[in-house]
Design a protein around this motif. Structure first.
Motif, PDB file in Angstrom:
ATOM      1  N   ALA A 288      39.308  35.327  22.183  1.00  0.00           N
ATOM      2  CA  ALA A 288      38.746  34.126  22.801  1.00  0.00           C
ATOM      3  C   ALA A 288      39.834  33.159  23.253  1.00  0.00           C
ATOM      4  O   ALA A 288      39.729  32.535  24.310  1.00  0.00           O
ATOM      5  CB  ALA A 288      37.786  33.445  21.828  1.00  0.00           C
ATOM      6  N   SER A 289      40.905  33.031  22.474  1.00  0.00           N
ATOM      7  CA  SER A 289      41.944  32.060  22.813  1.00  0.00           C
ATOM      8  C   SER A 289      42.689  32.446  24.086  1.00  0.00           C
ATOM      9  O   SER A 289      43.314  31.611  24.728  1.00  0.00           O
ATOM     10  CB  SER A 289      42.928  31.913  21.648  1.00  0.00           C
TER      11      SER A 289
ATOM     12  N   TYR B 177      41.760  31.064  28.926  1.00  0.00           N
ATOM     13  CA  TYR B 177      42.792  30.621  29.859  1.00  0.00           C
ATOM     14  C   TYR B 177      43.123  31.670  30.914  1.00  0.00           C
ATOM     15  O   TYR B 177      43.735  31.370  31.923  1.00  0.00           O
ATOM     16  CB  TYR B 177      44.038  30.184  29.085  1.00  0.00           C
ATOM     17  N   ARG B 178      42.714  32.920  30.657  1.00  0.00           N
ATOM     18  CA  ARG B 178      42.929  33.960  31.661  1.00  0.00           C
ATOM     19  C   ARG B 178      42.075  33.713  32.884  1.00  0.00           C
ATOM     20  O   ARG B 178      42.425  34.109  33.972  1.00  0.00           O
ATOM     21  CB  ARG B 178      42.504  35.310  31.067  1.00  0.00           C
ATOM     22  N   ASP B 179      40.899  33.136  32.654  1.00  0.00           N
ATOM     23  CA  ASP B 179      40.005  32.838  33.761  1.00  0.00           C
ATOM     24  C   ASP B 179      39.767  34.071  34.638  1.00  0.00           C
ATOM     25  O   ASP B 179      40.048  34.053  35.835  1.00  0.00           O
ATOM     26  CB  ASP B 179      40.606  31.682  34.592  1.00  0.00           C
ATOM     27  N   PRO B 180      39.275  35.159  34.060  1.00  0.00           N
ATOM     28  CA  PRO B 180      39.088  36.383  34.849  1.00  0.00           C
ATOM     29  C   PRO B 180      38.024  36.173  35.924  1.00  0.00           C
ATOM     30  O   PRO B 180      37.068  35.436  35.703  1.00  0.00           O
ATOM     31  CB  PRO B 180      38.609  37.410  33.821  1.00  0.00           C
ATOM     32  N   PRO B 181      38.179  36.798  37.101  1.00  0.00           N
ATOM     33  CA  PRO B 181      37.139  36.680  38.129  1.00  0.00           C
ATOM     34  C   PRO B 181      35.899  37.435  37.675  1.00  0.00           C
ATOM     35  O   PRO B 181      35.976  38.629  37.371  1.00  0.00           O
ATOM     36  CB  PRO B 181      37.775  37.362  39.352  1.00  0.00           C
ATOM     37  N   LEU B 182      34.775  36.750  37.590  1.00  0.00           N
ATOM     38  CA  LEU B 182      33.538  37.378  37.114  1.00  0.00           C
ATOM     39  C   LEU B 182      32.409  37.018  38.052  1.00  0.00           C
ATOM     40  O   LEU B 182      32.264  35.848  38.415  1.00  0.00           O
ATOM     41  CB  LEU B 182      33.190  36.851  35.717  1.00  0.00           C
ATOM     42  N   SER B 183      31.604  38.019  38.430  1.00  0.00           N
ATOM     43  CA  SER B 183      30.473  37.656  39.276  1.00  0.00           C
ATOM     44  C   SER B 183      29.396  37.012  38.408  1.00  0.00           C
ATOM     45  O   SER B 183      29.174  37.419  37.259  1.00  0.00           O
ATOM     46  CB  SER B 183      29.937  38.883  40.014  1.00  0.00           C
TER      47      SER B 183
ATOM     48  N   ARG C  90      31.693  28.224  26.216  1.00  0.00           N
ATOM     49  CA  ARG C  90      31.396  27.136  27.165  1.00  0.00           C
ATOM     50  C   ARG C  90      32.016  27.408  28.529  1.00  0.00           C
ATOM     51  O   ARG C  90      31.405  27.124  29.561  1.00  0.00           O
ATOM     52  CB  ARG C  90      31.893  25.810  26.585  1.00  0.00           C
ATOM     53  N   SER C  91      33.205  27.977  28.551  1.00  0.00           N
ATOM     54  CA  SER C  91      33.817  28.201  29.864  1.00  0.00           C
ATOM     55  C   SER C  91      33.120  29.347  30.595  1.00  0.00           C
ATOM     56  O   SER C  91      33.015  29.333  31.825  1.00  0.00           O
ATOM     57  CB  SER C  91      35.330  28.411  29.745  1.00  0.00           C
TER      58      SER C  91
END
Ligand code: M6R
Length: 364
Positions: free
Chosen positions: A82-83, A87-93, A115-116
């Motif tokens: 999770a940590s 912060y990786r912010d992977p592209p997700l549809s 939450r993110s």
């Protein structure tokens, strides 16, 4: 109370069979022997991918879940702690499935990741032990592990309960996606229903596990090996050993050993290997032979079918009941956790409250 056990951890280890059974009762309809999920606000047949995120042991449960969901339900899965996920912010549809796993439902890193993901219009399904937790409130749907309160800082029964839920989720997902027919589902459900009794038999191996513990307790470093869904089991074993015995342990995918860690191997670094007789048995065995040839001391968890072939090279062997390949990681977890416990007892550490650790990590 501890019900006569030396520590909460020992008591909770002995609750594995019960907890697996209780969790299955929640997920499987006894009349039809089919997995039944609560109503979902999304369709498992069409979610484009799942992203699994968790911390510590819950993350290792998620890794097993990835093997299952990919192999059995053919669902693409991304996974990270999770940590990092946050912060990786992977592209997700939008419409992807966020699968969060947590015993406490309060872990700050996992909650922040939840939450993110939510902000990106990802559906949130959480596998939680504490059903009135912050994560439960903030999820679209919760699947409960029925492990009861877990007091020991080192997680034990919550982990096998998480695996049990993920196994059932895999079956339901596979059915929805048309990758598992009714006969296949029957077979996997039967394997799960068989588990509580097989898990109870693991405790017959107490003496063999205590013998192994005397070797591990002398070591400064220990290597854990496993392949496929047994790799996260190795990671769980290594984490548990570090947490409560303060012995350095590292887990490697067995095939990766020859790419570096093999240079560590000598008589002072015991190798703990989880090798049930699944289709990966032969490959893992040849990795162990390489380690043995370099002077490694092999401490091996296998099953009745693998025992003969392993005993030729192993210094110590623990023979577990043979179970269906699907549920092997659940069964094999129990003895690696027991080993860590017995080593900690030999070392005389504060087993239930190891130094520097808290049961629930509420800072990021
Ligand atoms: O409550 P959670 O499942 O979210 O906790 C996650 C980790 O902090 C937890 O599994 C930790 O790694 C345990 N102490 C492992 O034994």
């Amino acid at each position: 109370g501890k019900d006569g056990y030396r520590h909460y951890m020992e008591k909770e280890l002995h609750e594995h069979p019960l907890v697996i059974g209780q969790t299955l009762q929640r997920m499987i309809d006894p009349a039809t022997r089919k997995v039944v999920l609560p109503d979902l606000p999304f369709d498992l047949a069409t979610v484009p991918r799942a992203v699994i995120t968790a911390c510590g042991s819950a993350f290792y449960a998620g890794m097993v879940g990835r093997y299952w969901l990919e192999e059995i339900a053919r669902l693409p899965v991304d996974i990270d702690v999770a940590s990092e996920m946050r912060y990786r912010d992977p592209p997700l549809s939008a419409g992807s499935l966020g699968l969060l796993i947590s015993q406490s439902g309060e872990t700050a890193d996992t909650l922040a990741a939840l939450r993110s993901l939510r902000e990106k219009a990802i559906h949130i399904l959480s596998v939680l032990n504490v059903e009135h937790s912050t994560m439960a409130r903030e999820s679209d749907v919760m699947l409960g592990t029925v492990a009861g309160p877990e007091i020991s800082v080192a997680s034990t029964k919550a982990f096998t309960a998480q695996l049990t839920v993920l196994a059932c989720l895999t079956i339901a997902t596979a059915r929805a996606r048309g990758t598992l027919d009714p006969i296949g589902e029957e077979e996997l459900v039967a394997a799960l229903m068989d588990l509580p009794s097989r898990a109870a038999e693991v405790f017959n191996q107490g003496n063999a596990i205590r013998q192994m513990a005397t070797i591990v307790a002398e070591a400064r470093d220990v290597l854990y090996l496993g392949r496929g869904s047994m790799f996260p089991v190795a990671m769980e074993g290594a984490l548990k050993l570090k947490e409560i015995s303060y012995i350095h342990a590292e887990a490697y995918a067995a095939g990766e050993m020859k790419h570096g860690p093999i240079s560590l191997i000598d008589r002072t670094v015991p190798i703990v290997a989880s090798v049930p007789s699944t289709p990966l048995f032969d490959k893992t065995l040849s990795n162990l032979q390489e380690a043995k040839a370099r002077g490694g001391r092999l401490l091996v968890f296998t099953d009745t079918q693998g025992a003969d072939r392993v005993s030729a090279i192993a210094e110590q062997i623990v023979v577990l009941p043979r179970v269906h390949d699907f549920v092997a990681p659940i069964l094999q977890t129990i003895p690696v956790q027991m080993l860590a416990y017995e080593v900690a007892v030999l070392k005389g550490t504060d087993v239930d409250q190891p130094r520097n650790l808290a049961k629930s990590v509420t800072v990021e």
